[in-house]
Design a protein around this motif. Sequence first.
Motif, PDB file in Angstrom:
ATOM      1  N   ARG A   7      -2.060  10.207   3.260  1.00 24.71           N
ATOM      2  CA  ARG A   7      -2.525   8.873   3.648  1.00 24.71           C
ATOM      3  C   ARG A   7      -4.008   8.663   3.346  1.00 24.71           C
ATOM      4  N   GLU A   8      -4.836   9.622   3.772  1.00 26.26           N
ATOM      5  CA  GLU A   8      -6.268   9.466   3.514  1.00 26.26           C
ATOM      6  C   GLU A   8      -6.548   9.512   2.022  1.00 26.26           C
TER       7      GLU A   8
ATOM      8  N   LEU B 112     -10.233   2.981  -2.623  1.00 26.53           N
ATOM      9  CA  LEU B 112     -11.640   2.657  -2.378  1.00 26.53           C
ATOM     10  C   LEU B 112     -12.418   2.279  -3.640  1.00 26.53           C
TER      11      LEU B 112
ATOM     12  N   GLN C  44      -6.097   6.077   0.613  1.00 26.80           N
ATOM     13  CA  GLN C  44      -7.255   5.238   0.948  1.00 26.80           C
ATOM     14  C   GLN C  44      -8.431   5.534   0.011  1.00 26.80           C
ATOM     15  N   ARG C  45      -8.657   6.829  -0.262  1.00 21.91           N
ATOM     16  CA  ARG C  45      -9.785   7.190  -1.121  1.00 21.91           C
ATOM     17  C   ARG C  45      -9.537   6.780  -2.572  1.00 21.91           C
TER      18      ARG C  45
ATOM     19  N   LEU D  79     -13.649   2.531   3.653  1.00 22.35           N
ATOM     20  CA  LEU D  79     -12.725   1.434   3.360  1.00 22.35           C
ATOM     21  C   LEU D  79     -12.887   0.308   4.376  1.00 22.35           C
ATOM     22  N   GLN D  80     -13.115   0.662   5.628  1.00 21.10           N
ATOM     23  CA  GLN D  80     -13.374  -0.373   6.647  1.00 21.10           C
ATOM     24  C   GLN D  80     -14.576  -1.222   6.246  1.00 21.10           C
TER      25      GLN D  80
ATOM     26  N   ALA E  77       0.824  -1.211   0.000  1.00 20.26           N
ATOM     27  CA  ALA E  77       0.000   0.000   0.000  1.00 20.26           C
ATOM     28  C   ALA E  77       0.858   1.261   0.000  1.00 20.26           C
TER      29      ALA E  77
ATOM     30  N   ILE F 299      -1.321  -2.198   4.800  1.00 13.40           N
ATOM     31  CA  ILE F 299      -2.407  -1.222   4.698  1.00 13.40           C
ATOM     32  C   ILE F 299      -2.453  -0.329   5.939  1.00 13.40           C
TER      33      ILE F 299
ATOM     34  N   LEU G  51      -8.560   3.756   9.647  1.00 11.26           N
ATOM     35  CA  LEU G  51      -8.908   3.733   8.224  1.00 11.26           C
ATOM     36  C   LEU G  51     -10.223   4.482   8.044  1.00 11.26           C
TER      37      LEU G  51
ATOM     38  N   ILE H  99      -0.975   3.282   5.677  1.00 10.60           N
ATOM     39  CA  ILE H  99      -1.712   4.403   5.078  1.00 10.60           C
ATOM     40  C   ILE H  99      -2.936   4.766   5.919  1.00 10.60           C
ATOM     41  N   ALA H 100      -3.008   4.189   7.130  1.00 14.20           N
ATOM     42  CA  ALA H 100      -4.122   4.518   8.024  1.00 14.20           C
ATOM     43  C   ALA H 100      -3.849   5.883   8.653  1.00 14.20           C
TER      44      ALA H 100
END
Length: 454
Positions: free
Chosen positions: A284-285, A292, A288-289, A332-333, A83, A268, A328, A271-272
């Motif tokens: 980081r966020e 997603l 994640q986006r 994504l969770q 990630a 992963i 996260l 990147i939390a």
Amino acid sequence: MRQLTPKETVRELDRYIIGQDEAKRQVAIALRNRYRRSQVEDSLREEIFPKNILMIGPTGVGKTEIARRLAKLVNAPFVKVEATKFTEVGYVGRDVEGIIRDLTENAVRMVKAEHEERVRARAEVLSEDRLLSLLSNPPLKQASNPIDILLRGRQKENEPSEEEKIKLTSKRADLMEQLRRGELEERELEIEVEDVVPQLEVGGASINIGDMMGGMMPKKTKLRRVKVKEARKILIEEEAQRLIDMDAIREEAVKRAEQDGIVFIDEIDKIAGRSSQSGPDVSREGVQRDILPIVEGSVVNTKHGAVRTDFMLFIAAGAFHVAKVSDLIPELQGRFPVQVTLKSLTQEDFVDILTQPDNALTLQYKALLAADKVTLSFEPDALVEIAKAAKNLNDAGENLGARRLHAVFEELLQDISFHAGGEDMPKVDLTITAQYVQEHVKAAKKVDLHKYIL
């Protein structure tokens, strides 16, 4: 695909991975659900999505190995990515859609290998015929006119006479007998092979310069002087390429990637983070986006066609030492509803890892040193000492899980590996004892505690 029941899947995973029963059960169920989904009527099948898995546990406990072995069991396209390789759009880093492109490339390679295997018998017959032609009547080197090459023109060879044809036929028959008896394997000949054209990578896709010209330019070739045994492999490969249908391969590969692909996203937890943070972790966020849409289902354009990610199985993993799963983003969770916690390995687990798996380290080192006439064996007490040393190292420093065993083995067998080998090396039978482990591995040496007592 092999349709394994969950029990059969766990049994196969047990051959290579010690412990982690809960994680094995979850991936086995996820795998079986794919088969169950394929048996559902079409209208409902499109509504059933895979339940992605999030593995939580320290490094070296088997997270990656479980996912890799799972894909190998069912011959499914598989890709493992870190990630941390990806960054938010606008920052330096790879595009997350590269994950799906890599998966599709793996699927194409897999399907192509299967198709080549199906036509291998026919390719061997055709390659043998070409090999006989090269041996009996080597092609003459001729100067080529560039204009003729551009127009795909070829200089016509002089037709052989009837007497020459009879001689050639007789010569081919003799050569065929010698070839099949293996008498010509070391003989050298010249063959014409296609030269590799450099490719450009644009937007994650490789582009052939020749394809950009619309196929106007002829394929560039070169002469190679090789032995018959090497020439046979090259010719079989060329004939197999001619016999397979690349369009059918791409179509099947895309379908397999969409329906059976497994994507393993490691690290992963790195990147939390939320956007409220500042500094180098600001993206980081954003990562994640970006991940997603791939996980929840989208269409990614690849050079083999558009690929849907809706029905791929995503397995994410992380240690989550510093960050928590709750760090996260909620979206994504929610895309990883199955969360499994893997346990840290104990000393007893290390002993099992050294004795039970089909690819145990003890078996690997026995096979390696057998090449230098060293027959290696381990006493049970020695394995306990090796496991104890690995546990001590993990407790004293970073917990590397089963990977710590590699360091212990290298330290243990350093002298043996260095001195083994050579033409005059006699056969040696060597048994590793507990005492030998204590003498050669620092972490296994007994410490005299009396000097610390006041």
